[in-house]
Scaffold this active site. Sequence first.
Site, PDB file in Angstrom:
ATOM      1  N   ASP A 122       0.832  -1.201   0.000  1.00 31.71           N
ATOM      2  CA  ASP A 122       0.000   0.000   0.000  1.00 31.71           C
ATOM      3  C   ASP A 122       0.868   1.254   0.000  1.00 31.71           C
ATOM      4  OD1 ASP A 122      -1.965   1.866   0.242  1.00 31.71           O
ATOM      5  OD2 ASP A 122      -2.765   1.144   2.144  1.00 31.71           O
ATOM      6  N   ASP A 161      -2.255   5.235  -5.812  1.00 26.34           N
ATOM      7  CA  ASP A 161      -2.403   4.496  -4.559  1.00 26.34           C
ATOM      8  C   ASP A 161      -2.562   3.009  -4.855  1.00 26.34           C
ATOM      9  OD1 ASP A 161      -2.895   3.576  -2.044  1.00 26.34           O
ATOM     10  OD2 ASP A 161      -4.757   4.658  -1.738  1.00 26.34           O
TER      11      ASP A 161
END
Length: 645
Positions: A108, A310
Amino acid sequence: MANSSSSSSSSSLIISYCLILSNLYAIVSSTSDFNNRHHPMILPLHLSTPNLSTHRMPFDDHYSRRHLQNSELPKARMRLFDDLLSNGYYTTRLFIGTPPQEFALIVDTGSTVTYVPCSSCEQCGKHQDPRFQPELSSTYQPVKCNPSCNCDDEGKQCTYERRYAEMSSSSGVIAEDVVSFGNESELKPQRAVFGCENVETGDLYSQRADGIMGLGRGRLSVVDQLVDKGVIGDSFSLCYGGMDVGGGAMVLGAISPPPRHGFFPFQPVSQFLDDDSPYYNIELKELHVAGKPLKLKPKVFDEKHGTVLDSGTTYAYFPEAAFHALKDAIMKEIHHLKQIPGPDPNYHDICFSGAGREVSQLSKVFPEVNMVFGNGQKLSLSPENYLFRHTKVSGAYCLGIFPNVNDPTTLLGGIVVRNTLVTYDRENDKIGFWKTNCSELWKRLQVPDVPAPAPVLSPSSNESQEMAPAQAPSIMPLFQPGDIRIGIITFDMSISVNNSNTNPNFTEVAEFIAQELEVDNLQVHMLNFTLKGNTYLVKWAILPAEPADYISNTTARKIILQLSEHRLHFPERFGSYELVEWKIEPQKDRTWWQQHFVAVTVGVVVTLVVSLLSVGLWLAWRHHKALGTYEPVGAVVPEQELQPL
């Protein structure tokens, strides 16, 4: 009559002999296929359940920029598992402690803390691996309370708390231990700070993955810590596998840019936030569909947090005006396709049928989408970068782009960069994109595949000691079907039915498996099954297609990829399923009898036939000769004197 009986007996003898040989060969072959267990290859599956909400957006963090770039420094090469469609995220394997404890963590770039469930966790869900047990690690150390951190109620240990936009959260204590990156990594194990969870909520509680590997910009980020130590260059790369493939690769550290690697500068974060930002922003200016620019306001992608890349977000989210313009432009180009409801009635997905199952042919049906950035460069999105498969209708696809309701931030999630090597060059504040086959990443980057030693580190020092290595457990090996000829593929499947009185139709399940794996129905065999409660544990076998005695490399590779990446999608009527493990066995070396069975059988049959024909001809000659000794009626026969008694 006597000759007829003799021929009948001979024919019966031939038939019986052939039947005996055939049955004998069938028994030998069956025993060889299913009971011979020499040298099986067993590869575990890394399964995660779908997580539809993976929008990672922490509210606050700190960022301290580093400047270190050295291509000679080692790199941590790590494989990625799972895929966006069935899981909603990609995971990697990280090993913490001495001896190493393994965890499946979501990669992430929108998070800055790496955390795993602690054995003392008061509110943690059931995840893929056991919780981290500090008491079992000889190198574990809690981070003591100090002025630069928040402290627990007792004022002894530093704590962390992260909240995300989808209303999930993680909180716990901060600790330090040895972190290993797997046997494919050049980088030796390093001491690093991480979070030991005590409370999880929302999707973090229910997801299959153990936790998060934070790659964002911040002092607790794994990348920042390794850069601070001077053990890697200030860069990392991600490569997500394409549709129907999944998996991928990650490299922590600097790599040499491949040819035609287009770079785009980071957008200055101060334009969007008062404080330093953990996000990776890029300056998106325009969207083009089928070569035509969308009519949008010039600053539509610059609002709030701007455009954020992201990896923890599954799909792409645009401001509402941009989303509707993009959706309408795509639908205008595919007006000949039929719009159908999405796979989940709880979501209003925009889906279309009639496009076909072949991913390679989607570009002939769906238009190309181009993202134009501030420097004028374009990033082309193929259909797999904005579509996902419909899980209930074959040959149907849904848009993987959505409106970011009540938030004008543009989020570019993992779907946008499938089959794209993305290099986060933090040293030079730029991001590079390179279209490639991510499953072939190691070959293209030409990085040597050398396992790294894992020396034990002292708990009070960051320096490595020359002691016995504590190598991290080997992660799933990469199998190359071309190395051997595969004779059989078996896999165990756990099928859970909602009603204990309803038994699954295994014949129908076998046919569906054959359809999903694109093999003949006769190749799929159910070997056995056991029932425990409402769950069936079924063992399946994929056999070679007749008359071959091994599975072709192309077919084997396709089957192995679909099994290892969990690409079997069952209709709801079959219940829920889980793949437990799969095995492959090489083509068996046939015995002399198996190799020469046909030749021997033909030889014996020919010998018998020739022998019978010879006997028949001899009998016919004898019979004919016997008939020739009789004299015709009325013929003069010389008298013979009777012999005295």
